[in-house]
Design an enzyme around this catalytic site. Structure first.
Site, PDB file in Angstrom:
ATOM      1  N   ASN A 146      -0.336   1.851   8.729  1.00  0.00           N
ATOM      2  CA  ASN A 146      -1.152   1.216   9.782  1.00  0.00           C
ATOM      3  C   ASN A 146      -0.351   0.193  10.591  1.00  0.00           C
ATOM      4  O   ASN A 146      -0.516   0.113  11.811  1.00  0.00           O
ATOM      5  CB  ASN A 146      -2.422   0.605   9.184  1.00  0.00           C
ATOM      6  N   GLU A 244      -0.484  -6.150  -1.865  1.00  0.00           N
ATOM      7  CA  GLU A 244      -1.289  -6.489  -0.682  1.00  0.00           C
ATOM      8  C   GLU A 244      -2.220  -5.305  -0.444  1.00  0.00           C
ATOM      9  O   GLU A 244      -1.790  -4.269   0.060  1.00  0.00           O
ATOM     10  CB  GLU A 244      -0.379  -6.719   0.532  1.00  0.00           C
ATOM     11  N   CYS A 278      -5.745  -4.274   7.748  1.00  0.00           N
ATOM     12  CA  CYS A 278      -6.306  -4.775   6.483  1.00  0.00           C
ATOM     13  C   CYS A 278      -7.245  -5.954   6.741  1.00  0.00           C
ATOM     14  O   CYS A 278      -8.291  -6.076   6.110  1.00  0.00           O
ATOM     15  CB  CYS A 278      -5.192  -5.167   5.532  1.00  0.00           C
ATOM     16  N   GLU A 457       2.631 -12.692   0.997  1.00  0.00           N
ATOM     17  CA  GLU A 457       3.726 -12.386   1.914  1.00  0.00           C
ATOM     18  C   GLU A 457       3.913 -13.628   2.778  1.00  0.00           C
ATOM     19  O   GLU A 457       3.019 -14.466   2.894  1.00  0.00           O
ATOM     20  CB  GLU A 457       3.362 -11.224   2.844  1.00  0.00           C
TER      21      GLU A 457
HETATM   22  P1  NAD Z   1      -1.972   4.147   0.274  1.00  0.00           P
HETATM   23  O1  NAD Z   1      -2.062   3.301  -0.938  1.00  0.00           O
HETATM   24  O2  NAD Z   1      -2.508   5.541   0.197  1.00  0.00           O
HETATM   25  O3  NAD Z   1      -0.459   4.311   0.765  1.00  0.00           O
HETATM   26  C1  NAD Z   1       0.377   3.197   1.002  1.00  0.00           C
HETATM   27  C2  NAD Z   1       1.800   3.556   0.599  1.00  0.00           C
HETATM   28  O4  NAD Z   1       1.821   3.837  -0.807  1.00  0.00           O
HETATM   29  C3  NAD Z   1       2.340   4.816   1.280  1.00  0.00           C
HETATM   30  O5  NAD Z   1       3.725   4.651   1.526  1.00  0.00           O
HETATM   31  C4  NAD Z   1       2.120   5.883   0.240  1.00  0.00           C
HETATM   32  O6  NAD Z   1       2.977   6.994   0.389  1.00  0.00           O
HETATM   33  C5  NAD Z   1       2.393   5.118  -1.047  1.00  0.00           C
HETATM   34  N1  NAD Z   1       1.759   5.673  -2.252  1.00  0.00           N
HETATM   35  C6  NAD Z   1       0.647   6.453  -2.332  1.00  0.00           C
HETATM   36  N2  NAD Z   1       0.394   6.764  -3.630  1.00  0.00           N
HETATM   37  C7  NAD Z   1       1.340   6.159  -4.369  1.00  0.00           C
HETATM   38  C8  NAD Z   1       1.594   6.080  -5.775  1.00  0.00           C
HETATM   39  N3  NAD Z   1       0.824   6.704  -6.662  1.00  0.00           N
HETATM   40  N4  NAD Z   1       2.636   5.342  -6.198  1.00  0.00           N
HETATM   41  C9  NAD Z   1       3.427   4.678  -5.303  1.00  0.00           C
HETATM   42  N5  NAD Z   1       3.238   4.726  -3.970  1.00  0.00           N
HETATM   43  C10 NAD Z   1       2.205   5.453  -3.499  1.00  0.00           C
HETATM   44  O7  NAD Z   1      -2.619   3.297   1.408  1.00  0.00           O
HETATM   45  P2  NAD Z   1      -3.303   3.784   2.730  1.00  0.00           P
HETATM   46  O8  NAD Z   1      -4.716   4.098   2.417  1.00  0.00           O
HETATM   47  O9  NAD Z   1      -2.465   4.818   3.376  1.00  0.00           O
HETATM   48  O10 NAD Z   1      -3.191   2.429   3.591  1.00  0.00           O
HETATM   49  C11 NAD Z   1      -4.268   1.743   4.050  1.00  0.00           C
HETATM   50  C12 NAD Z   1      -4.647   0.646   3.057  1.00  0.00           C
HETATM   51  O11 NAD Z   1      -3.650  -0.354   3.077  1.00  0.00           O
HETATM   52  C13 NAD Z   1      -5.956  -0.044   3.431  1.00  0.00           C
HETATM   53  O12 NAD Z   1      -6.719  -0.228   2.275  1.00  0.00           O
HETATM   54  C14 NAD Z   1      -5.481  -1.391   3.979  1.00  0.00           C
HETATM   55  O13 NAD Z   1      -6.423  -2.428   3.903  1.00  0.00           O
HETATM   56  C15 NAD Z   1      -4.277  -1.638   3.146  1.00  0.00           C
HETATM   57  N6  NAD Z   1      -3.408  -2.611   3.806  1.00  0.00           N
HETATM   58  C16 NAD Z   1      -3.309  -3.858   3.276  1.00  0.00           C
HETATM   59  C17 NAD Z   1      -2.525  -4.841   3.896  1.00  0.00           C
HETATM   60  C18 NAD Z   1      -2.398  -6.221   3.317  1.00  0.00           C
HETATM   61  O14 NAD Z   1      -1.471  -6.944   3.699  1.00  0.00           O
HETATM   62  N7  NAD Z   1      -3.269  -6.635   2.405  1.00  0.00           N
HETATM   63  C19 NAD Z   1      -1.835  -4.526   5.075  1.00  0.00           C
HETATM   64  C20 NAD Z   1      -1.965  -3.242   5.590  1.00  0.00           C
HETATM   65  C21 NAD Z   1      -2.744  -2.278   4.937  1.00  0.00           C
END
Ligand code: NAD
Length: 476
Positions: A146, A244, A278, A457
């Protein structure tokens, strides 16, 4: 450093590659390697080899390289932003903001290089202690699609400044801008092996990085479910973690607020990056005295928004990043309708028409008359759908704001300091904004409470989290 970008006109011929496509048009952009566990191990080898010489540099020398990288990101910001919009979908001006934000965070960490990071403790006759901060070793960074560029900056800046080396895994739909920025680090003078980028699926490459025993810390940004999985694996190894995770930020608008300003805040807070942030405004609590006026004003604005390809200058909101993201949002709105949880004021379906046929567009959507018990308020809505709840008073707003498993950010819109005090003291969140939402400055710690994660962060807090203390006890 694995930084292959093919730049070929044709999609990948086999499963060992991942095609990256424009979510607005379906256009093929490039393909990247579908990495393997062996690639992760090789990247960790490279990072281990580089660790000795990188960690032995002075912090100031490391800061100089970060500063040069920031300059190069600024130099190339137009190309980087263009690429980011093509792979992610957001409007070009948002990509420019994000790329500049990445340069700013790198420059911020460069600027604090050399500031005292340790302490001296005098123990009377027993002696003196010198408490230093040393890097952890090889760290892993896993980032989502995102905001891939700013989040890269949030992790790479403090990790490298502290003297660690890094293996970074981008999201599979948005690896290209991360790879380009990786190249700029090399141009800035970062030694080979200090920053390694391995592309590939989260379930294989991401998990292999977490399981790699030689990786001392994982900094992960993504959804809660993945965060839980990572914590279990890391827990078995006593690996340091920053998580995060998701958020469902409440925005509270009181009767004394500047309503036009609050409407602008809600628009930006909810529809920036098509709601895929997020800390987006995911639940809106409106005081009953101003709710009708607020809803009228925001509906007019939302209906005037231009939805389209992020590369077009008139676009206010681009597509969602993938088919699965749009499917999720479609389900959220279908469920609201089926359960009669609210009234759709505007939007409520994918955008149709020839210009939109190959993209993942969804209408900006406002839902009124949402009951505080509605199931939709319990989940994170990661797209352009805003549920609005009318509340009779501040107490109710605070109580409802806290009925969430998340606790990332929250905002209150008011002119009354006592309202600010009540919200600050009682709403569970890592950051409380007053009369704004979304802004995350590099100097300020950022992260959540409850299911929104652990660790911070940005600022000195993030730098600290990439170090451990080591004490020299001088017994006189
Ligand atoms: P996701 O957890 O599916 O993927 C995020 C990353 O993790 C990707 O690079 C993905 O390939 C990797 N990943 C997926 N499964 C994994 C595993 N089993 N082991 C290790 N890595 C793995 O997240 P998403 O749904 O694509 O992203 C959106 C989410 O991220 C939303 O919930 C959003 O709120 C959150 N987000 C949080 C912040 C913050 O700073 N708190 C910032 C941006 C996004």
């Amino acid at each position: 450093m694995d930084m292959l970008i093919n730049g070929t006109a044709a999609p990948a011929a086999d499963e060992s590659w991942i095609d990256v496509k424009n979510p607005a048009t379906g256009e093929y952009i490039d393909h990247v390697p579908r990495g393997s566990v062996a690639d992760v191990d090789a990247a960790v080898d490279a990072a281990e080899d580089a660790f000795g010489s990188w960690s032995e540099k002075t912090m100031r020398d490391r800061g100089l390289i970060l500063s040069r990288a920031a300059d190069l990101v600024r130099r190339d910001h137009k190309d980087l932003a263009h690429l980011l919009t093509r792979e992610q979908g957001k409007p070009l001006r948002e990509s420019i903001d994000e790329v500049r934000g990445c340069a700013n965070i790198l420059e911020y960490y460069a600027s604090i290089a050399g500031q005292p990071a340790g302490e001296a403790v005098h123990l009377g006759k027993a002696g003196d202690c010198l408490v230093t901060r040393v890097p952890l070793g090889v760290c892993g960074a896993i980032i989502p699609w995102n905001m891939p560029v700013i989040i890269m900056g949030w992790k790479v800046g403090p990790a490298l400044l502290a003297g660690n080396t890094l293996v970074l895994k981008p999201a599979s739909t948005t690896p290209l801008t991360n790879l380009r920025i990786g190249r700029l680090f090399l141009e800035a003078g970062l030694p080979a092996g200090a920053l390694n980028i391995v592309t590939g699926p989260g379930e294989s490459v991401g998990e292999a990085l977490v399981r790699q025993a030689r990786v001392k810390k994982i900094s992960f940004t993504g959804n809660c479910e993945t965060g839980h999985k990572i914590q279990k694996i890391a827990g078995d190894q006593l690996k340091a973690l920053t998580l995060e995770l998701g958020g469902s930020d409440p925005m509270i608008v009181m009767a004394d607020a500047d309503i036009p300003k609050a409407v602008e805040g809600a628009l930006r807070g909810r529809f920036y990056n098509a709601g895929q942030v997020c800390t987006a405004v995911k639940r809106l609590y409106l005081h009953e005295q101003i709710a009708p006026e607020f809803m009228h004003l925001i509906t007019v604005k939302v209906e005037a928004m231009k939805i389209g390809n992020g590369l077009l200058p008139e676009t206010d909101m681009g597509p969602l990043n993938s088919q699965s993201q749009r499917d999720r949002i479609t389900t959220v709105v279908t469920d609201i309708n089926d359960r009669e949880e609210g009234k759709i004021l505007t939007g409520g379906s994918p955008v149709t028409g020839n210009d939109y046929a190959n993209g993942f567009f969804y209408q900006p959507t406002l839902i009124s008359d949402v009951s505080p018990d509605a199931a939709v308020l319990k989940k994170e809505i990661f797209g352009p759908v805003l549920p609005m709840v009318t509340v009779p008073d501040l107490r109710t707003a605070i109580r409802e704001a806290n009925r969430s498993r998340y606790g990332l950010g929250a905002s209150v819109w008011t002119r009354d300091l006592s309202t600010v005090k009540e919200v600050f003291q009682n709403v569970h969140a890592g950051i409380i904004w007053v009369n704004r939402h979304l802004t995350i400055p590099p100097e300020v710690p950022f992260g959540g409470t409850n299911e929104s994660g652990i660790g911070r962060e940005n600022g000195f807090h993030a730098l600290d989290s990439y170090t451990q203390t080591k004490t020299l006890f001088l017994g006189w």
